[in-house]
Enzyme design. Structure first.
Site, PDB file in Angstrom:
ATOM      1  CG  HIS A  26      53.177  89.714  26.416  1.00  0.00           C
ATOM      2  ND1 HIS A  26      52.148  89.096  25.744  1.00  0.00           N
ATOM      3  CD2 HIS A  26      54.043  88.720  26.738  1.00  0.00           C
ATOM      4  CE1 HIS A  26      52.378  87.795  25.665  1.00  0.00           C
ATOM      5  NE2 HIS A  26      53.543  87.543  26.254  1.00  0.00           N
ATOM      6  CG  HIS A  28      57.651  85.809  29.143  1.00  0.00           C
ATOM      7  ND1 HIS A  28      56.768  85.153  29.970  1.00  0.00           N
ATOM      8  CD2 HIS A  28      56.959  86.095  28.004  1.00  0.00           C
ATOM      9  CE1 HIS A  28      55.596  85.036  29.358  1.00  0.00           C
ATOM     10  NE2 HIS A  28      55.681  85.607  28.166  1.00  0.00           N
ATOM     11  CG  HIS A 206      50.700  84.097  28.047  1.00  0.00           C
ATOM     12  ND1 HIS A 206      51.066  84.901  29.081  1.00  0.00           N
ATOM     13  CD2 HIS A 206      51.727  84.120  27.165  1.00  0.00           C
ATOM     14  CE1 HIS A 206      52.275  85.387  28.839  1.00  0.00           C
ATOM     15  NE2 HIS A 206      52.707  84.932  27.684  1.00  0.00           N
ATOM     16  CD  GLU A 209      51.862  82.100  22.728  1.00  0.00           C
ATOM     17  OE1 GLU A 209      51.641  81.655  23.873  1.00  0.00           O
ATOM     18  OE2 GLU A 209      53.011  82.379  22.314  1.00  0.00           O
ATOM     19  CG  ASP A 287      56.157  86.501  24.039  1.00  0.00           C
ATOM     20  OD1 ASP A 287      55.984  86.440  25.273  1.00  0.00           O
ATOM     21  OD2 ASP A 287      55.707  85.623  23.269  1.00  0.00           O
ATOM     22  CG  ASP A 288      59.840  84.860  25.480  1.00  0.00           C
ATOM     23  OD1 ASP A 288      60.100  84.841  26.695  1.00  0.00           O
ATOM     24  OD2 ASP A 288      58.732  84.523  25.008  1.00  0.00           O
TER      25      ASP A 288
HETATM   26  N1  ADE Z   1      56.725  81.877  28.365  1.00  0.00           N
HETATM   27  C1  ADE Z   1      57.613  82.650  27.731  1.00  0.00           C
HETATM   28  N2  ADE Z   1      57.141  83.018  26.534  1.00  0.00           N
HETATM   29  C2  ADE Z   1      55.901  82.498  26.412  1.00  0.00           C
HETATM   30  C3  ADE Z   1      54.893  82.527  25.417  1.00  0.00           C
HETATM   31  N3  ADE Z   1      55.051  83.183  24.262  1.00  0.00           N
HETATM   32  N4  ADE Z   1      53.760  81.847  25.629  1.00  0.00           N
HETATM   33  C4  ADE Z   1      53.582  81.162  26.771  1.00  0.00           C
HETATM   34  N5  ADE Z   1      54.498  81.095  27.733  1.00  0.00           N
HETATM   35  C5  ADE Z   1      55.646  81.764  27.570  1.00  0.00           C
HETATM   36 ZN    ZN Z   2      54.372  85.669  26.610  1.00  0.00          ZN
END
Ligand code: ADE
Ligand code: ZN
Length: 347
Positions: A26, A28, A206, A209, A287-288
């Site tokens: 997971h 992006h 997703h 969250e 994630d990011d």
């Molecule tokens: N796009 C990038 N990061 C995300 C996240 N944590 N939740 C939903 N969309 C995303």
């Molecule tokens: Zn994500």
């Protein structure tokens, strides 16, 4: 799980976490754009960005919820124009992943963020795919791509995106669903996910969250996803917890993301340990990472330090990451052997 994990001293746990082989399921790829690379690509492509310096951009990374992050994340992605830009971004992430002993990764990408600006699907997919091929040869990391639909857009838009992706079908492992969750439930994308399923794509989404447990139920029962991204809100619904445990549906949990987006007030209150102890196939992911303060090993070491998890939890998380991946059974078995060897060597 037949492998027996020997206890290790708490002060050696961070080293074990860093060294153990792991899969990332997971992340992006647009969320791996570091401020330095955003500035370099902006200058290379003559794109204006509303920040004077790398420091000023980084200091804007103070998020209060998912949407406050997404606004900056989509703005950052606007510097990506050429195939080489997508290659450079993915190569930078894959090098960091390799340094964290990530041996397999399934990377999300958001094509609608780019096609809406006139960048073609071909540019995006070919740049990312070439970085995946080179990562195998140069870093020994196996990498593949999951195309995510943006859930704040319409299902019709998602269908169009799917059409644009079909010429590259062989370069895309699966389909996901991301962006602003609340008010955009999984069932909004029921028909397009059904089509993707017919086409033989792996499916993830997703859910849970910021959204309620009901969204996790519909991701499972309407979209028929094989993994749930985040899913941390599932712990509010005991029946859902039972379902996830019984069916071994993996949750791709992202602790530092949850911290930075205020899903939990601090890491000590994160429910990762509760999910694992309840028998769920939870995994750790970044994630990011450029926006949330850490790549895979930072996610592991900070979360373990805050929650008091031990070597058994470390083993379960790494093992779950391989079991929940979309690689074939022999490849999974080879990765699990490597994991077992790394634990044996360590103790
Ligand atoms: N796009 C990038 N990061 C995300 C996240 N944590 N939740 C939903 N969309 C995303
Ligand atoms: Zn994500």
């Amino acid at each position: 799980m037949t492998f027996s994990v020997k206890p290790i001293a708490a002060d050696r746990l961070p080293e074990l976490l860093r060294r153990m082989p792991k899969a990332e399921l997971h992340m992006h790829i647009e969320g791996s754009l570091e401020p330095e690379l955003i500035f370099a690509l902006a200058s290379r492509n003559g794109v204006a960005i509303p920040y004077a310096s790398v420091e000023e951009l980084r200091s804007a990374y103070a998020f209060t919820n998912l949407q406050s992050f997404l606004d900056i994340y989509y703005a950052g992605a606007s510097v990506l124009i050429t195939e080489q830009d997508f290659y450079d971004m993915a190569q930078a992430y894959l090098r960091k992943a390799a340094a964290d002993n990530v041996v397999h990764t399934e990377m999300f990408f958001d094509p609608q963020t780019h096609t809406a600006r006139g960048v073609s699907m071909e540019t995006v997919v070919k740049g990312l795919h070439r970085a995946c091929v080179d990562a195998q040869a140069e870093l020994g990391v196996s990498a593949s791509l999951i195309l995510c639909f943006l859930r704040h857009l319409s299902e019709e838009d998602a269908f169009e995106t799917l059409e644009q992706a079909l010429p590259f079908r062989d370069l895309i492992l699966g389909i996901g669903l991301d962006s602003g969750e609340v008010g955009n439930p999984p069932e909004k994308f029921a028909r397009v996910f059904a089509r993707c399923r017919e086409l033989g794509f792996h499916l993830v989404a997703h859910a849970g969250e910021e959204g309620p447990p009901e969204y996790v139920w519909t991701a499972l029962d309407v979209l028929k996803v094989e993994r749930v991204d985040h899913g941390v809100r599932s712990s509010r619904d005991p029946l859902l917890m039972q379902r996830l445990a019984q069916d071994r549906i993996a949750l791709t949990v992202c602790p530092l993301s949850n911290l930075k987006l205020c899903v939990f007030p601090d890491l000590a209150s994160h429910n990762l340990r509760e999910l694992l102890d309840a028998g769920l196939a939870a995994t750790v992911n970044s994630d990011d990472p450029a926006y949330f303060g850490g790549y895979m090993n930072e996610n592991f070491t900070q979360t373990f330090a805050a929650t008091g998890m031990d070597a058994r939890h470390a083993y379960m998380l790494a093992r779950n990451s391989f079991e929940a991946s979309f690689i074939d059974a022999p490849a999974k078995a080879r990765y699990v052997d490597r994991l077992n060897e790394s634990f044996e060597r360590f103790s």
